[in-house]
Scaffold this motif. Structure first.
Motif, PDB file in Angstrom:
ATOM      1  N   ALA B 197      -1.879 -61.802   5.702  1.00 55.06           N
ATOM      2  CA  ALA B 197      -2.509 -62.074   4.407  1.00 55.06           C
ATOM      3  C   ALA B 197      -2.954 -63.536   4.358  1.00 55.06           C
ATOM      4  O   ALA B 197      -3.484 -63.975   3.352  1.00 55.06           O
ATOM      5  CB  ALA B 197      -1.536 -61.766   3.275  1.00 55.06           C
ATOM      6  N   LYS B 198      -2.726 -64.270   5.447  1.00 61.64           N
ATOM      7  CA  LYS B 198      -3.076 -65.705   5.523  1.00 61.64           C
ATOM      8  C   LYS B 198      -2.448 -66.502   4.390  1.00 61.64           C
ATOM      9  O   LYS B 198      -3.077 -67.378   3.813  1.00 61.64           O
ATOM     10  CB  LYS B 198      -4.607 -65.885   5.476  1.00 61.64           C
ATOM     11  N   LYS B 199      -1.267 -66.111   4.053  1.00 57.85           N
ATOM     12  CA  LYS B 199      -0.562 -66.812   2.993  1.00 57.85           C
ATOM     13  C   LYS B 199       0.894 -66.922   3.391  1.00 57.85           C
ATOM     14  O   LYS B 199       1.341 -66.260   4.323  1.00 57.85           O
ATOM     15  CB  LYS B 199      -0.633 -66.008   1.684  1.00 57.85           C
ATOM     16  N   LYS B 200       1.618 -67.754   2.650  1.00 56.17           N
ATOM     17  CA  LYS B 200       3.052 -67.871   2.886  1.00 56.17           C
ATOM     18  C   LYS B 200       3.802 -67.580   1.598  1.00 56.17           C
ATOM     19  O   LYS B 200       3.293 -67.851   0.512  1.00 56.17           O
ATOM     20  CB  LYS B 200       3.387 -69.301   3.332  1.00 56.17           C
ATOM     21  N   ARG B 201       4.951 -67.044   1.774  1.00 59.92           N
ATOM     22  CA  ARG B 201       5.859 -66.857   0.639  1.00 59.92           C
ATOM     23  C   ARG B 201       6.279 -68.234   0.155  1.00 59.92           C
ATOM     24  O   ARG B 201       6.732 -69.050   0.959  1.00 59.92           O
ATOM     25  CB  ARG B 201       7.079 -66.079   1.149  1.00 59.92           C
ATOM     26  N   SER B 205      13.909 -71.752  -0.535  1.00 59.90           N
ATOM     27  CA  SER B 205      14.486 -72.994  -0.035  1.00 59.90           C
ATOM     28  C   SER B 205      14.773 -72.913   1.457  1.00 59.90           C
ATOM     29  O   SER B 205      15.870 -73.161   1.921  1.00 59.90           O
ATOM     30  CB  SER B 205      15.761 -73.334  -0.806  1.00 59.90           C
ATOM     31  N   HIS B 206      13.779 -72.517   2.176  1.00 55.00           N
ATOM     32  CA  HIS B 206      13.861 -72.526   3.638  1.00 55.00           C
ATOM     33  C   HIS B 206      12.444 -72.378   4.144  1.00 55.00           C
ATOM     34  O   HIS B 206      11.501 -72.274   3.353  1.00 55.00           O
ATOM     35  CB  HIS B 206      14.741 -71.397   4.154  1.00 55.00           C
ATOM     36  N   ARG B 207      12.266 -72.348   5.388  1.00 58.59           N
ATOM     37  CA  ARG B 207      10.922 -72.235   5.965  1.00 58.59           C
ATOM     38  C   ARG B 207      10.200 -71.030   5.372  1.00 58.59           C
ATOM     39  O   ARG B 207      10.728 -69.917   5.391  1.00 58.59           O
ATOM     40  CB  ARG B 207      11.051 -72.078   7.472  1.00 58.59           C
ATOM     41  N   PRO B 208       8.992 -71.192   4.862  1.00 58.84           N
ATOM     42  CA  PRO B 208       8.292 -70.083   4.213  1.00 58.84           C
ATOM     43  C   PRO B 208       7.745 -69.083   5.229  1.00 58.84           C
ATOM     44  O   PRO B 208       7.260 -69.473   6.291  1.00 58.84           O
ATOM     45  CB  PRO B 208       7.145 -70.779   3.484  1.00 58.84           C
TER      46      PRO B 208
END
Lengths: 225, 225
Positions: B197-201, B205-208
């Motif tokens: 989706a070319k997005k990040k969560r 509080s950790h690496r997305p």
DNA sequence: TCAAAAGTGTTTCGAGTACACCCATGG
DNA sequence: CCATGGGTGTACTCGAAACACTTTTGA
């Protein structure tokens, strides 16, 4: 479960249909009956009938197999329920379809005056079928193929004793593709489902084949493909 | 199909039951209702109801999902038909059971005064169920597990965008065993069912984690295991 | 001796499985 | 700077698939 959205009462009949397959003359065949009465005159369909008030549908399927095809002790499992409101012109009838498998040697077709004809027809050349039975046939074939791949149901299509070539033939005909003989034997023997009958097929004009039996003549899950 | 063995007429009612699963709080859960009326007072069961005279059973299942659970646009498929003559004390009722899957975020449970309660209950700790619903639950779970292994239905349990870990979690919870993260990712990505989706969560509080989408939100056969 | 099917092993390739460390972010 | 889950590569093993010749029998 207990509340009806209808204001009047339900008028739906419940039937079973039996799709009986066998492998015979190098083809997968289904037992079909040709009907006499209008409006389905001369059309072919799978045998079926209404269930009795106190009869489970599986019992009904066995009764129909026995009375309409003269078959007992077959493999039988529920396939699906077909319930389009217009599937039968004569009124709302839902049908619980059953899949049955028999070795063709076990069947003596009964001709009856209730039908114009009863016959084993090739699944590759099915006539137009009555009701929604063309769709039922498609579902039955798909189920048979997948069960062949992950269960031992092949036993239900063969007599108790058979050769490995005969067993392979069942797979080839149903899956509709050739299988390598050495790989097939390696695989089927490694599954440990078979036991040698310590006999040979006789009366053939070539090297006689060893006869095998299924250790269990009931459904077991495996991984054949 | 057309001849009844009964002499009197058939008195059988036809219902549908909907087994709705979701994954929620680390468990596979089914939607159950707790009944009010005798003789099933206080017992839990899957939602269901009689079908209308001109209604296909799948439509009936969708209607029940909507009215009893407030759910629309779910994955739905016929499971099997349950028809033991004594399954309902009140009379002969056969039930066409449907399997439904929803992302739990899509459901807003409706409480209604028709039932004592409506709840998502863990499949690991089911209460005693009314009718033959314990058996229905068992069949539904078996179907879900096998579909998870050879189709892409996991899409129906997740929102459109999700992380690979969330997807893996669906498999682990339903199949009830841990899966190696690297192997899972290699496998699922190699199937080509997913698109980034070319997005990040965000907001964690950790690496997305990267978000993915199923390319097709409809049933496709694969081989996941 | 011929025709017909039975029976038998080896090699290659790919998929499944086991396994451990560094990375990015928020608090 | 610490805690938390995200993200990544390699080696081994095993099963699937491809492939051809000899054996046994009856006619």
């Amino acid at each position: 479960m207990f509340s009806s959205p209808s204001h009047d009462t339900q008028h739906i009949k419940v039937a079973v249909d039996a799709i009986i397959f066998t492998v015979f003359k190098g083809e997968l065949r289904a037992l079909l009956i040709q009907m006499k009465k209008a409006p389905y005159e001369k059309q072919w369909a799978f045998p079926g009938g209404l269930i009795d008030n106190n009869e489970a549908s599986e019992e009904a399927a066995r009764r129909i197999l026995k009375t309409q095809a003269g078959v007992e002790d077959v493999f039988l499992e529920q396939l699906a329920t077909f319930d389009e409101p217009k599937r039968d012109i004569l009124g709302r009838v839902i049908s619980i379809a059953y899949l049955a498998l028999v070795p063709h040697e076990h069947v003596q077709l009964k001709t009856t005056d209730r039908y114009m004809d009863v016959a084993w027809q090739s699944m590759k050349r099915l006539p137009k079928l009555a009701y929604d039975h063309t769709q039922v046939a498609k579902a039955a074939l798909a189920r048979l193929r997948s069960k062949l791949e992950y269960t031992n149901i092949a036993w239900s299509l063969l007599p108790t004793e058979f050769t490995l070539t005969e067993l392979q033939h069942i797979y080839e005909v149903i899956l509709d593709h050739p299988i390598d003989k050495r790989n097939f034997r390696k695989k089927i023997l490694s599954l440990g489902l078979l036991a040698s009958a310590k006999k040979k097929r006789k009366g053939v004009s070539h090297r006689p084949a060893e006869l095998f039996r299924f250790k269990e003549r009931k459904p077991v899950n495996i991984q054949m493909l």
